[in-house]
Design a protein around this motif. Structure first.
Motif, PDB file in Angstrom:
ATOM      1  N   ASP A 202       1.277  -0.722  -0.001  1.00 24.80           N
ATOM      2  CA  ASP A 202      -0.081  -0.423  -0.707  1.00 24.80           C
ATOM      3  C   ASP A 202       0.955   1.252   0.421  1.00 24.80           C
ATOM      4  OD1 ASP A 202      -1.472   2.058   0.977  1.00 24.80           O
ATOM      5  OD2 ASP A 202      -2.938   1.010   1.679  1.00 24.80           O
ATOM      6  N   GLU A 203       0.908   1.951  -1.157  1.00 22.45           N
ATOM      7  CA  GLU A 203       2.325   3.267  -1.235  1.00 22.45           C
ATOM      8  C   GLU A 203       1.822   4.160  -0.563  1.00 22.45           C
ATOM      9  OE1 GLU A 203       4.211   6.053  -4.959  1.00 22.45           O
ATOM     10  OE2 GLU A 203       2.316   4.401  -5.300  1.00 22.45           O
ATOM     11  N   GLU A 204       0.562   4.394  -0.451  1.00 21.28           N
ATOM     12  CA  GLU A 204      -0.479   5.505   0.824  1.00 21.28           C
ATOM     13  C   GLU A 204       0.448   5.167   2.539  1.00 21.28           C
ATOM     14  OE1 GLU A 204      -3.748   8.194   1.729  1.00 21.28           O
ATOM     15  OE2 GLU A 204      -4.103   6.387   0.644  1.00 21.28           O
ATOM     16  N   ALA A 205       0.113   3.696   2.430  1.00 22.23           N
ATOM     17  CA  ALA A 205       0.723   3.489   3.717  1.00 22.23           C
ATOM     18  C   ALA A 205       2.131   3.490   3.810  1.00 22.23           C
ATOM     19  CB  ALA A 205       0.011   1.996   3.756  1.00 22.23           C
ATOM     20  N   LEU A 206       3.121   2.703   3.664  1.00 19.64           N
ATOM     21  CA  LEU A 206       4.353   3.164   2.943  1.00 19.64           C
ATOM     22  C   LEU A 206       4.672   4.776   3.295  1.00 19.64           C
ATOM     23  CD1 LEU A 206       6.019   0.615   3.524  1.00 19.64           C
ATOM     24  CD2 LEU A 206       6.183   0.310   1.200  1.00 19.64           C
ATOM     25  N   ALA A 207       4.341   5.065   2.418  1.00 24.74           N
ATOM     26  CA  ALA A 207       4.936   6.837   2.984  1.00 24.74           C
ATOM     27  C   ALA A 207       4.656   7.370   3.913  1.00 24.74           C
ATOM     28  CB  ALA A 207       4.046   7.853   1.361  1.00 24.74           C
ATOM     29  N   HIS A 208       3.259   7.004   4.915  1.00 24.85           N
ATOM     30  CA  HIS A 208       3.148   7.839   6.564  1.00 24.85           C
ATOM     31  C   HIS A 208       3.759   6.823   7.545  1.00 24.85           C
ATOM     32  CE1 HIS A 208       0.602   9.728   3.825  1.00 24.85           C
ATOM     33  NE2 HIS A 208       1.169  10.812   3.584  1.00 24.85           N
ATOM     34  N   SER A 209       4.821   6.100   6.416  1.00 26.44           N
ATOM     35  CA  SER A 209       4.878   4.690   7.763  1.00 26.44           C
ATOM     36  C   SER A 209       6.581   4.981   8.705  1.00 26.44           C
ATOM     37  CB  SER A 209       5.463   3.914   7.309  1.00 26.44           C
ATOM     38  OG  SER A 209       7.051   3.427   6.468  1.00 26.44           O
ATOM     39  N   GLY A 210       7.067   6.185   8.067  1.00 26.73           N
ATOM     40  CA  GLY A 210       8.276   6.711   8.468  1.00 26.73           C
ATOM     41  C   GLY A 210       9.607   6.054   7.770  1.00 26.73           C
ATOM     42  N   VAL A 211       9.498   5.364   7.335  1.00 25.93           N
ATOM     43  CA  VAL A 211      10.512   4.225   6.472  1.00 25.93           C
ATOM     44  C   VAL A 211      11.232   5.561   5.684  1.00 25.93           C
ATOM     45  CG1 VAL A 211       9.317   2.416   6.469  1.00 25.93           C
ATOM     46  CG2 VAL A 211       9.500   3.347   4.408  1.00 25.93           C
ATOM     47  N   LEU A 212      10.849   6.636   4.822  1.00 27.80           N
ATOM     48  CA  LEU A 212      11.649   7.083   3.882  1.00 27.80           C
ATOM     49  C   LEU A 212      12.535   8.264   4.810  1.00 27.80           C
ATOM     50  CD1 LEU A 212       8.501   8.559   1.563  1.00 27.80           C
ATOM     51  CD2 LEU A 212      10.448   5.918   1.417  1.00 27.80           C
ATOM     52  N   ASP A 213      12.504   7.708   6.208  1.00 28.72           N
ATOM     53  CA  ASP A 213      14.202   8.852   6.701  1.00 28.72           C
ATOM     54  C   ASP A 213      14.614   7.988   7.447  1.00 28.72           C
ATOM     55  OD1 ASP A 213      11.847  10.883   6.571  1.00 28.72           O
ATOM     56  OD2 ASP A 213      10.253  10.234   8.450  1.00 28.72           O
ATOM     57  N   VAL A 214      14.746   6.607   7.530  1.00 24.36           N
ATOM     58  CA  VAL A 214      15.553   5.719   7.897  1.00 24.36           C
ATOM     59  C   VAL A 214      16.637   5.641   6.772  1.00 24.36           C
ATOM     60  CG1 VAL A 214      13.990   4.637   9.395  1.00 24.36           C
ATOM     61  CG2 VAL A 214      14.535   3.937   7.007  1.00 24.36           C
ATOM     62  N   ASP A 215      17.701   4.905   7.260  1.00 22.89           N
ATOM     63  CA  ASP A 215      19.422   4.398   6.483  1.00 22.89           C
ATOM     64  C   ASP A 215      19.260   3.612   5.739  1.00 22.89           C
ATOM     65  OD1 ASP A 215      21.675   6.956   8.125  1.00 22.89           O
ATOM     66  OD2 ASP A 215      20.343   5.779   9.692  1.00 22.89           O
ATOM     67  N   ALA A 216      18.411   2.432   5.933  1.00 23.71           N
ATOM     68  CA  ALA A 216      18.103   1.208   5.552  1.00 23.71           C
ATOM     69  C   ALA A 216      17.170   1.228   5.165  1.00 23.71           C
ATOM     70  CB  ALA A 216      19.379   0.858   5.082  1.00 23.71           C
ATOM     71  N   VAL A 217      16.242   0.310   4.517  1.00 24.80           N
ATOM     72  CA  VAL A 217      14.968  -0.150   4.591  1.00 24.80           C
ATOM     73  C   VAL A 217      15.300  -1.630   4.168  1.00 24.80           C
ATOM     74  CG1 VAL A 217      12.742  -0.659   4.057  1.00 24.80           C
ATOM     75  CG2 VAL A 217      13.794   1.543   3.548  1.00 24.80           C
ATOM     76  N   VAL A 218      15.517  -2.861   4.825  1.00 25.73           N
ATOM     77  CA  VAL A 218      15.581  -4.295   4.931  1.00 25.73           C
ATOM     78  C   VAL A 218      13.538  -5.362   4.266  1.00 25.73           C
ATOM     79  CG1 VAL A 218      16.444  -6.665   5.839  1.00 25.73           C
ATOM     80  CG2 VAL A 218      17.634  -4.500   6.402  1.00 25.73           C
ATOM     81  N   VAL A 219      14.505  -5.534   3.560  1.00 28.81           N
ATOM     82  CA  VAL A 219      12.494  -6.119   3.038  1.00 28.81           C
ATOM     83  C   VAL A 219      12.773  -7.706   2.946  1.00 28.81           C
ATOM     84  CG1 VAL A 219      11.020  -6.616   0.821  1.00 28.81           C
ATOM     85  CG2 VAL A 219      12.014  -4.135   1.208  1.00 28.81           C
ATOM     86  N   ALA A 220      11.974  -7.662   4.034  1.00 25.07           N
ATOM     87  CA  ALA A 220      12.456  -9.445   4.643  1.00 25.07           C
ATOM     88  C   ALA A 220      11.146 -10.614   4.366  1.00 25.07           C
ATOM     89  CB  ALA A 220      12.844  -9.534   5.985  1.00 25.07           C
ATOM     90  N   MET A 221      10.281  -9.936   3.063  1.00 29.06           N
ATOM     91  CA  MET A 221       9.326 -11.044   2.893  1.00 29.06           C
ATOM     92  C   MET A 221       9.621 -11.883   2.269  1.00 29.06           C
ATOM     93  SD  MET A 221       7.077  -7.277   2.373  1.00 29.06           S
ATOM     94  CE  MET A 221       5.933  -8.090   2.149  1.00 29.06           C
ATOM     95  N   GLY A 222      10.683 -12.532   2.343  1.00 28.97           N
ATOM     96  CA  GLY A 222      11.244 -14.095   1.512  1.00 28.97           C
ATOM     97  C   GLY A 222       9.870 -14.662   0.973  1.00 28.97           C
ATOM     98  N   GLU A 223       9.023 -14.981   1.972  1.00 30.06           N
ATOM     99  CA  GLU A 223       7.994 -15.794   1.615  1.00 30.06           C
ATOM    100  C   GLU A 223       6.862 -15.665   1.037  1.00 30.06           C
ATOM    101  OE1 GLU A 223       6.928 -14.080   5.092  1.00 30.06           O
ATOM    102  OE2 GLU A 223       8.433 -14.763   4.162  1.00 30.06           O
ATOM    103  N   ARG A 224       7.052 -14.041   0.511  1.00 29.42           N
ATOM    104  CA  ARG A 224       6.232 -13.877  -0.411  1.00 29.42           C
ATOM    105  C   ARG A 224       6.599 -12.314  -1.574  1.00 29.42           C
ATOM    106  NH1 ARG A 224       2.846  -9.645   3.102  1.00 29.42           N
ATOM    107  NH2 ARG A 224       1.423  -9.385   1.135  1.00 29.42           N
ATOM    108  N   MET A 225       7.414 -13.297  -2.201  1.00 28.83           N
ATOM    109  CA  MET A 225       8.157 -12.652  -3.081  1.00 28.83           C
ATOM    110  C   MET A 225       7.049 -11.383  -4.599  1.00 28.83           C
ATOM    111  SD  MET A 225      10.910 -13.445  -2.335  1.00 28.83           S
ATOM    112  CE  MET A 225      11.790 -12.076  -3.727  1.00 28.83           C
ATOM    113  N   GLU A 226       6.167 -11.689  -4.557  1.00 26.61           N
ATOM    114  CA  GLU A 226       5.238 -10.995  -4.953  1.00 26.61           C
ATOM    115  C   GLU A 226       5.375  -9.603  -4.421  1.00 26.61           C
ATOM    116  OE1 GLU A 226       4.119 -13.718  -4.997  1.00 26.61           O
ATOM    117  OE2 GLU A 226       4.742 -14.670  -7.381  1.00 26.61           O
ATOM    118  N   ALA A 227       5.036  -9.852  -3.035  1.00 23.71           N
ATOM    119  CA  ALA A 227       4.768  -8.732  -2.356  1.00 23.71           C
ATOM    120  C   ALA A 227       5.826  -7.764  -2.118  1.00 23.71           C
ATOM    121  CB  ALA A 227       4.242  -9.095  -0.618  1.00 23.71           C
TER     122      ALA A 227
END
Length: 229
Positions: free
Chosen positions: A54-79
């Motif tokens: 959800d782009e809007e939810a992600l945009a307001h989550s605070g992840v844009l202000d961190v040094d790095a984002v780890v996308v650890a959704m290995g079991e849901r590759m499409e997501a």
């Protein structure tokens, strides 16, 4: 203080969160599963229950202000692919994504991942390497064919001086440090160990069976050293 976000709170994601917290970082832990989020709430700086596609939810989550984002959704590759693409489009910092296969790793890189991690392939390689060099405890690849390793000394070298072993000449491997566990008694009378690091090992240092050698060299030479041949 460094700040990170981890999206996906499976086994891999949770361990990344815990390790980052242990290293003194601030961590935002994110997952769409309320139970996973609840389980991590006391172990990280902040938890968020949201859908990372959800782009809007992600945009307001605070992840844009961190040094790095780890996308650890290995079991849901499409997501994971969608989330990585959104993060890139929103202008997130460094994006590190876990991939389930080499194909997914290429796709994740194409949509914006700065670095991809192939856990299964890396673990398989480590298991195979541990069978070849059983004395090697940890291994970090420096360049093609060269590694930095932590290893126990072969049995044939225990009780001998480093100078007599002449490891650099015989094996073309440099011993850059020796770790040793020293028994201690705490003020409360409890026994334990203190790890002592000798970062300037000399020719008169005698190896013990519990020592850990920090060595650097070519992989084939490290294999010979591990076998004591």
């Amino acid at each position: 203080m460094k700040q990170f976000a981890v999206i996906g709170l499976g086994t891999f994601g949770c361990q990344v969160c815990r390790t980052l917290m242990e290293k003194g970082a601030e961590v935002i832990a994110i997952d769409a599963d309320p139970k996973r989020v609840e389980a991590m709430k006391d172990e990280v700086t902040q938890t968020l229950c949201l859908d990372a596609t959800d782009e809007e939810a992600l945009a307001h989550s605070g992840v844009l202000d961190v040094d790095a984002v780890v996308v650890a959704m290995g079991e849901r590759m499409e997501a994971a692919i969608v989330a990585t693409s959104i993060l890139k489009r929103l202008g997130a910092g460094q994006i590190i994504a876990r991939a389930a296969s080499s194909l997914y790793a290429r796709i994740l890189a194409d949509v914006g991942a700065d670095r991809t991690i192939l856990i299964e392939e890396q673990m398989a390689a480590q298991v195979a390497q541990s069978l070849i060099t059983p004395n090697v405890l940890e291994q970090m690849t420096l360049a093609s064919g060269h590694s930095l390793v932590e290893m126990r000394p072969p049995r044939s070298m225990v009780g001998r001086r480093l100078g007599d072993l002449d490891i650099r000449r015989k094996y073309r491997v440099n011993i850059i440090a020796v770790k040793r566990r020293i028994p201690i008694i705490s003020e409360e009378g409890e026994s334990g160990f203190h790890e002592q690091v000798n970062d300037l090992p000399g020719p008169d240092d005698v190896l013990t069976q519990d020592d850990i050698l920090v060595a650097v060299g070519q992989d084939e030479d490290i294999e010979r050293l591990s076998a004591g041949k």
